[in-house]
Design a protein around this motif. Structure first.
Motif, PDB file in Angstrom:
ATOM      1  N   ARG A  26       0.841  -1.208   0.000  1.00 52.87           N
ATOM      2  CA  ARG A  26       0.000   0.000   0.000  1.00 52.87           C
ATOM      3  C   ARG A  26       0.867   1.246   0.000  1.00 52.87           C
ATOM      4  O   ARG A  26       0.630   2.196  -0.720  1.00 52.87           O
ATOM      5  N   SER A  27       1.901   1.197   0.852  1.00 55.71           N
ATOM      6  CA  SER A  27       2.725   2.386   1.016  1.00 55.71           C
ATOM      7  C   SER A  27       3.456   2.754  -0.277  1.00 55.71           C
ATOM      8  O   SER A  27       3.853   3.890  -0.471  1.00 55.71           O
ATOM      9  N   MET A  28       3.634   1.764  -1.144  1.00 54.61           N
ATOM     10  CA  MET A  28       4.334   2.047  -2.391  1.00 54.61           C
ATOM     11  C   MET A  28       3.378   2.600  -3.447  1.00 54.61           C
ATOM     12  O   MET A  28       3.786   2.983  -4.527  1.00 54.61           O
ATOM     13  N   LYS A  29       2.100   2.617  -3.100  1.00 58.83           N
ATOM     14  CA  LYS A  29       1.080   3.189  -3.975  1.00 58.83           C
ATOM     15  C   LYS A  29       1.113   2.609  -5.384  1.00 58.83           C
ATOM     16  O   LYS A  29       1.047   3.337  -6.378  1.00 58.83           O
ATOM     17  N   ILE A  30       1.250   1.315  -5.445  1.00 53.41           N
ATOM     18  CA  ILE A  30       1.220   0.674  -6.758  1.00 53.41           C
ATOM     19  C   ILE A  30      -0.239   0.352  -7.069  1.00 53.41           C
ATOM     20  O   ILE A  30      -0.965  -0.139  -6.207  1.00 53.41           O
ATOM     21  N   ARG A  31      -0.647   0.655  -8.276  1.00 52.47           N
ATOM     22  CA  ARG A  31      -2.042   0.389  -8.635  1.00 52.47           C
ATOM     23  C   ARG A  31      -2.283  -1.114  -8.767  1.00 52.47           C
ATOM     24  O   ARG A  31      -1.450  -1.857  -9.233  1.00 52.47           O
ATOM     25  N   LEU A  32      -3.467  -1.543  -8.386  1.00 50.58           N
ATOM     26  CA  LEU A  32      -3.772  -2.969  -8.425  1.00 50.58           C
ATOM     27  C   LEU A  32      -4.310  -3.369  -9.795  1.00 50.58           C
ATOM     28  O   LEU A  32      -5.032  -2.620 -10.431  1.00 50.58           O
ATOM     29  N   ALA A  33      -3.929  -4.551 -10.210  1.00 43.13           N
ATOM     30  CA  ALA A  33      -4.436  -5.067 -11.479  1.00 43.13           C
ATOM     31  C   ALA A  33      -5.645  -5.944 -11.203  1.00 43.13           C
ATOM     32  O   ALA A  33      -5.586  -6.854 -10.404  1.00 43.13           O
ATOM     33  N   HIS A  34      -6.755  -5.619 -11.829  1.00 38.86           N
ATOM     34  CA  HIS A  34      -7.951  -6.431 -11.621  1.00 38.86           C
ATOM     35  C   HIS A  34      -8.211  -7.342 -12.802  1.00 38.86           C
ATOM     36  O   HIS A  34      -9.074  -8.176 -12.781  1.00 38.86           O
ATOM     37  N   GLN A  35      -7.466  -7.105 -13.859  1.00 40.33           N
ATOM     38  CA  GLN A  35      -7.701  -7.855 -15.073  1.00 40.33           C
ATOM     39  C   GLN A  35      -6.362  -8.381 -15.584  1.00 40.33           C
ATOM     40  O   GLN A  35      -5.449  -7.602 -15.817  1.00 40.33           O
ATOM     41  N   PRO A  36      -6.235  -9.703 -15.682  1.00 36.37           N
ATOM     42  CA  PRO A  36      -4.972 -10.220 -16.178  1.00 36.37           C
ATOM     43  C   PRO A  36      -4.793  -9.886 -17.655  1.00 36.37           C
ATOM     44  O   PRO A  36      -5.770  -9.803 -18.391  1.00 36.37           O
ATOM     45  N   GLY A  37      -3.568  -9.690 -18.061  1.00 35.38           N
ATOM     46  CA  GLY A  37      -3.321  -9.397 -19.464  1.00 35.38           C
ATOM     47  C   GLY A  37      -2.725 -10.604 -20.164  1.00 35.38           C
ATOM     48  O   GLY A  37      -1.553 -10.907 -20.027  1.00 35.38           O
TER      49      GLY A  37
ATOM     50  N   ARG B 126      -9.179 -10.264 -24.944  1.00 36.19           N
ATOM     51  CA  ARG B 126      -8.173 -11.317 -25.078  1.00 36.19           C
ATOM     52  C   ARG B 126      -8.545 -12.520 -24.226  1.00 36.19           C
ATOM     53  O   ARG B 126      -8.418 -13.654 -24.641  1.00 36.19           O
ATOM     54  N   GLU B 127      -9.013 -12.218 -23.027  1.00 36.97           N
ATOM     55  CA  GLU B 127      -9.323 -13.332 -22.137  1.00 36.97           C
ATOM     56  C   GLU B 127     -10.563 -14.081 -22.604  1.00 36.97           C
ATOM     57  O   GLU B 127     -10.633 -15.300 -22.517  1.00 36.97           O
ATOM     58  N   VAL B 128     -11.541 -13.348 -23.098  1.00 35.95           N
ATOM     59  CA  VAL B 128     -12.749 -14.009 -23.602  1.00 35.95           C
ATOM     60  C   VAL B 128     -12.391 -14.938 -24.757  1.00 35.95           C
ATOM     61  O   VAL B 128     -12.844 -16.081 -24.817  1.00 35.95           O
ATOM     62  N   ILE B 129     -11.540 -14.438 -25.669  1.00 36.94           N
ATOM     63  CA  ILE B 129     -11.124 -15.278 -26.797  1.00 36.94           C
ATOM     64  C   ILE B 129     -10.439 -16.541 -26.290  1.00 36.94           C
ATOM     65  O   ILE B 129     -10.696 -17.654 -26.751  1.00 36.94           O
ATOM     66  N   TYR B 130      -9.593 -16.365 -25.296  1.00 33.94           N
ATOM     67  CA  TYR B 130      -8.892 -17.535 -24.753  1.00 33.94           C
ATOM     68  C   TYR B 130      -9.872 -18.541 -24.156  1.00 33.94           C
ATOM     69  O   TYR B 130      -9.824 -19.731 -24.449  1.00 33.94           O
ATOM     70  N   LEU B 131     -10.782 -18.042 -23.339  1.00 36.48           N
ATOM     71  CA  LEU B 131     -11.718 -18.938 -22.658  1.00 36.48           C
ATOM     72  C   LEU B 131     -12.643 -19.613 -23.655  1.00 36.48           C
ATOM     73  O   LEU B 131     -12.967 -20.793 -23.530  1.00 36.48           O
ATOM     74  N   ARG B 132     -13.053 -18.852 -24.671  1.00 38.08           N
ATOM     75  CA  ARG B 132     -14.011 -19.394 -25.626  1.00 38.08           C
ATOM     76  C   ARG B 132     -13.365 -20.404 -26.571  1.00 38.08           C
ATOM     77  O   ARG B 132     -13.857 -21.495 -26.765  1.00 38.08           O
ATOM     78  N   TYR B 133     -12.235 -20.038 -27.178  1.00 38.92           N
ATOM     79  CA  TYR B 133     -11.692 -20.861 -28.249  1.00 38.92           C
ATOM     80  C   TYR B 133     -10.573 -21.796 -27.819  1.00 38.92           C
ATOM     81  O   TYR B 133     -10.392 -22.853 -28.388  1.00 38.92           O
ATOM     82  N   PHE B 134      -9.817 -21.408 -26.810  1.00 41.67           N
ATOM     83  CA  PHE B 134      -8.749 -22.295 -26.369  1.00 41.67           C
ATOM     84  C   PHE B 134      -9.265 -23.241 -25.282  1.00 41.67           C
ATOM     85  O   PHE B 134      -8.886 -24.392 -25.226  1.00 41.67           O
TER      86      PHE B 134
ATOM     87  N   VAL C 245     -16.570 -17.122 -15.005  1.00 37.85           N
ATOM     88  CA  VAL C 245     -15.141 -16.957 -14.741  1.00 37.85           C
ATOM     89  C   VAL C 245     -14.795 -15.476 -14.607  1.00 37.85           C
ATOM     90  O   VAL C 245     -14.068 -15.061 -13.709  1.00 37.85           O
ATOM     91  N   LEU C 246     -15.322 -14.670 -15.509  1.00 38.61           N
ATOM     92  CA  LEU C 246     -14.963 -13.255 -15.528  1.00 38.61           C
ATOM     93  C   LEU C 246     -15.766 -12.427 -14.537  1.00 38.61           C
ATOM     94  O   LEU C 246     -15.442 -11.276 -14.272  1.00 38.61           O
ATOM     95  N   GLY C 247     -16.839 -13.016 -14.007  1.00 38.26           N
ATOM     96  CA  GLY C 247     -17.681 -12.271 -13.086  1.00 38.26           C
ATOM     97  C   GLY C 247     -18.478 -11.177 -13.791  1.00 38.26           C
ATOM     98  O   GLY C 247     -18.673 -10.091 -13.263  1.00 38.26           O
ATOM     99  N   VAL C 248     -18.907 -11.457 -15.019  1.00 36.45           N
ATOM    100  CA  VAL C 248     -19.771 -10.511 -15.735  1.00 36.45           C
ATOM    101  C   VAL C 248     -21.056 -11.259 -16.107  1.00 36.45           C
ATOM    102  O   VAL C 248     -21.149 -12.456 -15.884  1.00 36.45           O
ATOM    103  N   ASN C 249     -22.052 -10.540 -16.655  1.00 36.18           N
ATOM    104  CA  ASN C 249     -23.246 -11.283 -17.020  1.00 36.18           C
ATOM    105  C   ASN C 249     -23.123 -11.880 -18.416  1.00 36.18           C
ATOM    106  O   ASN C 249     -22.200 -11.571 -19.174  1.00 36.18           O
TER     107      ASN C 249
END
Lengths: 188, 292
Positions: free
Chosen positions: A96-107, A141-149, A160-164
């Motif tokens: 927290r003290s380093m104030k690094i932004r959190l990643a909520h979405q993997p790339g 990118r992630e949707v393509i991976y989950l769908r086709y791979f 998986v993605l927590g969306v509707n």
């Protein structure tokens, strides 16, 4: 004969595992390990981390089996849980003290090895296709991976993605449009 | 290499690498090692053992039935944090390497739990009956109605109670002399009982003392020696300092770590020290001559 990985018969194994059956648990590990490992590798590009995350996932599952729900899509459930572990790993490193932004979405990053072109389009470089995929948004990118791979259906992808459901569908549609638009075999 | 037909609309074949069986087996072996002995893959009992076990089980059942009161015990492993809801819907968050024992036949009029280690409590109030809730530890009992507080009885010979909300009554018990005492606490107070004596301090941000329930760690000029004790308690790794001078290095700030690996990395980054885990022992060293 083991059920197909994307079939719902795995819920029987899942339920047996919830009841403390160690063989069913090992079977789940055996069946889903390759998909989970490759997915983890796609998210973080680190073999050791991918392996660690899977071990943590299965350790946690066993220890917490009393409080786990019955699930319909075992593979999607496992992928979602693994994804959370990998994201938490990202987050946990941030101080927290380093104030690094959190990643909520993997790339996810694609490479030429992920792609096999149809015979008539061999003149195109797989690298080029990978570059097109990598130009998509992280979510796409992630949707393509989950769908086709991973061959998940949209209900599972949404979980998986927590969306509707509709968002998952839209994401995929937009991604496909972009891919097709940039994928002009003849010419260029 | 394996490839499938292109998905509908996809202009190429997705390719997935093949994973060797060897790798899967290796992964499973590692998982099995991380699980408690009762975990999957532990040796299966032979038929006669099962029978003997069943017979013993029946005897145990009879004994257990006769032994009243009966307790349920919840234990956490090193590095594990567990949420438990008691039958009266009181929330208990149990820190690593701790245990909580409570009667199986729960009665709302006589609520009590026995704690070893550290736990955070959010006690449900019973306004109608006004029934108390008691947390028993070796050194003291905490008596409450409905409130939020943290009890740390994880350090040998020392127990710390910190109160976030409401009121509690702490009853100390000196095992040697048999003396007892009663101390009232108000929110923001921290009570430390050690070697038969107690001291009360106030903490402006008392909730930080239960930050661990969210995997947050709070340090305020905390010497590394104290952090080392916490590591031993929570993660079960004995700590060895390569240089004694490192013990007094101080740590301030907040960090978030969901597991030991993350904690280790966070500590390395903030303190500029090197942590190496060897045969379960954590070695703390430094490459920085200024720290030595």
């Amino acid at each position: 004969m083991l059920p197909d990985k994307n079939q719902q018969n795995w819920t029987e194994y899942w339920n047996a595992f919830l009841n403390g059956n160690p063989d069913a648990f090992e079977m789940l590990h055996r069946a889903f390990y390759p998909d989970l490992y490759l997915y983890a590798l796609k998210i973080r590009q680190d073999r050791e981390l991918a392996e660690d995350a899977i071990q943590e996932l299965f350790t946690k599952l066993w220890l917490k089996r009393d409080s786990l729900p019955e699930v319909r899509h075992v593979k999607a459930y496992l992928m979602k849980a693994l994804r959370r572990i990998l994201l938490n790993e990202l987050r946990g490193l941030d101080l927290r003290s380093m104030k690094i932004r959190l990643a909520h979405q993997p790339g996810i990053i694609y490479s030429a090895e992920d792609i096999l072109l149809k015979a008539e389009e061999r003149q195109l470089l797989a690298e080029k296709v990978a570059a097109v995929l990598n130009s998509l948004s992280k979510r796409q990118r992630e949707v393509i991976y989950l769908r086709y791979f991973e061959e998940l259906d949209f209900e599972e992808i949404a979980a998986v993605l927590g969306v509707n459901y509709q968002s998952a569908l839209n994401l995929s549609q937009r991604a496909l449009n972009t891919i097709r638009k940039n994928f002009s075999p003849a010419g260029e | 290499m394996a490839f499938k037909d292109p998905g509908e609309g996809l202009p190429f074949f997705p390719v997935k690498k093949q994973i060797e069986d060897q790798q899967i087996r290796e992964s499973w072996r590692n998982i099995r090692q991380r699980l408690p002995n009762t975990g999957p893959g532990s040796r299966k009992p032979a038929a006669w053992r099962l029978l003997a076990g069943a017979a013993a089980g029946i005897c145990l059942l009879v004994l257990a039935y006769l032994a009243i009161p009966r307790y349920r015990t919840i234990e956490t492993a090193y590095g594990e944090i567990r949420k438990v809801y008691l039958p009266d819907s009181t929330l208990v968050v149990l820190n690593s390497n701790s245990s909580l024992r409570y009667p199986v036949r729960w009665e709302d009029t006589m609520r009590f739990v026995r704690l070893e280690g550290e736990a955070f409590f959010e006690v449900t109030q019973k306004p109608l009956s006004g029934a108390k809730f008691t947390v028993q530890t070796k050194l003291l009992d905490v008596e409450v109605q409905g409130t939020v507080f943290n009890v740390n009885a994880g350090i040998a010979g020392r127990t710390e109670v910190s109160l976030n909300e409401g009121r509690v009554l702490v009853k100390t018990k000196n095992e040697r002399t048999g003396d007892t005492g009663t101390i009232r606490m108000v929110p923001g107070e921290v009570l430390t009982v050690e070697e038969g004596a107690y001291r009360k301090t106030t903490d402006q941000e008392v909730a930080r003392r239960s930050a661990w329930i969210n995997n947050d760690f709070y340090f305020d000029s905390t010497p590394l020696a104290e952090v080392a004790m916490m590591i031993e308690r929570k993660y079960g790794h004995p700590v060895h300092f390569k240089h004694d001078s490192l013990r007094s290095l101080q740590l301030s700030g907040t960090m978030h770590a969901e597991n030991f690996v993350q904690f280790e990395k966070a500590l390395e980054v903030t303190m500029k020290i090197t942590l190496t885990l060897q045969a379960d022992t954590l070695y703390i060293g430094s490459d920085n001559p200024n720290q030595l």
